[in-house]
Motif scaffolding. Structure first.
Motif, PDB file in Angstrom:
ATOM      1  N   THR A   1      -6.988   5.443  11.849  1.00 16.35           N
ATOM      2  CA  THR A   1      -5.631   5.873  11.297  1.00 16.35           C
ATOM      3  C   THR A   1      -5.138   5.527  10.157  1.00 16.35           C
ATOM      4  N   ARG A   2      -5.544   4.269   9.635  1.00 14.72           N
ATOM      5  CA  ARG A   2      -4.959   3.882   8.406  1.00 14.72           C
ATOM      6  C   ARG A   2      -5.405   4.758   7.183  1.00 14.72           C
ATOM      7  N   ASN A   3      -4.231   4.636   6.244  1.00 14.55           N
ATOM      8  CA  ASN A   3      -4.196   5.314   5.081  1.00 14.55           C
ATOM      9  C   ASN A   3      -5.415   4.853   4.329  1.00 14.55           C
ATOM     10  N   PHE A   4      -6.521   5.786   3.786  1.00  9.58           N
ATOM     11  CA  PHE A   4      -7.674   5.493   3.160  1.00  9.58           C
ATOM     12  C   PHE A   4      -7.388   4.453   2.030  1.00  9.58           C
ATOM     13  N   GLU A   5      -6.380   4.563   1.073  1.00 11.53           N
ATOM     14  CA  GLU A   5      -6.270   3.657   0.062  1.00 11.53           C
ATOM     15  C   GLU A   5      -5.965   2.178   0.387  1.00 11.53           C
ATOM     16  N   ALA A   6      -5.100   2.344   1.414  1.00 13.04           N
ATOM     17  CA  ALA A   6      -4.686   0.607   2.291  1.00 13.04           C
ATOM     18  C   ALA A   6      -6.205   0.248   3.017  1.00 13.04           C
ATOM     19  N   LEU A   7      -7.068   1.105   3.561  1.00 19.49           N
ATOM     20  CA  LEU A   7      -8.296   0.730   3.966  1.00 19.49           C
ATOM     21  C   LEU A   7      -9.113  -0.064   2.977  1.00 19.49           C
ATOM     22  N   GLN A   8      -9.123   0.664   1.645  1.00 15.43           N
ATOM     23  CA  GLN A   8      -9.947   0.192   0.551  1.00 15.43           C
ATOM     24  C   GLN A   8      -9.318  -1.172   0.050  1.00 15.43           C
ATOM     25  N   ASP A   9      -8.083  -1.108   0.006  1.00 15.69           N
ATOM     26  CA  ASP A   9      -7.434  -2.658  -0.507  1.00 15.69           C
ATOM     27  C   ASP A   9      -7.570  -3.490   0.741  1.00 15.69           C
ATOM     28  N   ASP A  10      -7.834  -3.341   2.073  1.00 14.10           N
ATOM     29  CA  ASP A  10      -7.948  -4.451   2.911  1.00 14.10           C
ATOM     30  C   ASP A  10      -9.039  -4.894   2.756  1.00 14.10           C
ATOM     31  N   LEU A  11     -10.317  -4.042   2.347  1.00 15.94           N
ATOM     32  CA  LEU A  11     -11.656  -4.450   1.936  1.00 15.94           C
ATOM     33  C   LEU A  11     -11.667  -5.467   0.817  1.00 15.94           C
ATOM     34  N   ARG A  12     -11.176  -4.831  -0.172  1.00 18.67           N
ATOM     35  CA  ARG A  12     -10.850  -5.829  -1.334  1.00 18.67           C
ATOM     36  C   ARG A  12     -10.387  -7.226  -1.155  1.00 18.67           C
ATOM     37  N   ARG A  13      -9.332  -7.225  -0.502  1.00 21.47           N
ATOM     38  CA  ARG A  13      -8.503  -8.437  -0.156  1.00 21.47           C
ATOM     39  C   ARG A  13      -9.533  -9.376   0.505  1.00 21.47           C
ATOM     40  N   ALA A  14      -9.820  -9.028   1.734  1.00 21.20           N
ATOM     41  CA  ALA A  14     -11.103  -9.587   2.607  1.00 21.20           C
ATOM     42  C   ALA A  14     -12.244 -10.147   1.907  1.00 21.20           C
ATOM     43  N   LEU A  15     -12.753  -9.542   0.758  1.00 24.01           N
ATOM     44  CA  LEU A  15     -13.722  -9.858  -0.005  1.00 24.01           C
ATOM     45  C   LEU A  15     -13.430 -11.126  -1.008  1.00 24.01           C
ATOM     46  N   ARG A  16     -12.128 -10.854  -1.505  1.00 25.72           N
ATOM     47  CA  ARG A  16     -11.822 -12.080  -2.138  1.00 25.72           C
ATOM     48  C   ARG A  16     -11.682 -13.284  -1.324  1.00 25.72           C
ATOM     49  N   LYS A  17     -11.189 -13.248  -0.204  1.00 33.00           N
ATOM     50  CA  LYS A  17     -11.033 -14.181   0.745  1.00 33.00           C
ATOM     51  C   LYS A  17     -12.341 -14.910   1.148  1.00 33.00           C
TER      52      LYS A  17
END
Length: 117
Positions: A98-114
C-alpha cells in the motif's frame, strides 16, 4: 558500469535465503532488507531475492507486494547495489503493497546506505 535494463540474478534456493538471513538486517519501514557480502568466488554481480509470508495477506496481497519489491529492486539495485552482495527484500503486512511507490524506492535507497555503512 551499471546494468540498466539487464535482469538481476534472483536467489532461488532455500540455502541462499538462509545465508542471507544470517547477515545484516536493515528495517526499511515498508519492508525488511537482508544484505550479505558473499565470500570471494561464490558468485558474480548483485543477486536479489524476494519473500512475503502469509502474514502479508492472501495470495493477491503477497503477489502484489512481491511485484512492487521486484520493481524497486530492478530500478535501484543496478545503481546502488554492490558487486558481490546478495539482497533479500521481505514484504511487510499492510505496508509493502500500500505504500506510495516513490516512498518505497526511497526506503530501499536508505536501507542500502545503512547496509553498506
Amino acid at each position: 558500469m551499471p546494468q540498466s535494463h539487464a535482469q538481476l540474478p534472483v536467489l532461488k534456493k532455500r540455502a541462499e535465503f538462509l545465508k542471507a538471513a544470517q547477515a545484516k538486517r536493515v528495517p526499511a519501514g515498508s519492508f525488511l532488507l537482508q544484505a550479505r557480502k558473499r565470500p570471494e568466488g561464490e558468485a558474480d554481480g548483485v543477486r536479489v531475492g524476494f519473500t512475503c509470508s502469509k502474514k502479508v495477506g492472501n495470495a493477491v496481497a503477497r503477489n502484489r507486494a512481491k511485484r512492487r519489491l521486484r520493481e524497486i529492486a530492478r530500478l535501484i539495485l543496478p545503481e546502488l547495489g554492490r558487486d558481490g552482495w546478495d539482497y533479500v527484500l521481505i514484504g511487510r503486512r499492510e505496508q509493502t503493497d500500500t505504500r506510495n511507490f516513490e516512498a518505497l524506492q526511497d526506503d530501499l535507497r536508505r536501507a542500502l546506505r545503512k547496509a553498506h555503512a
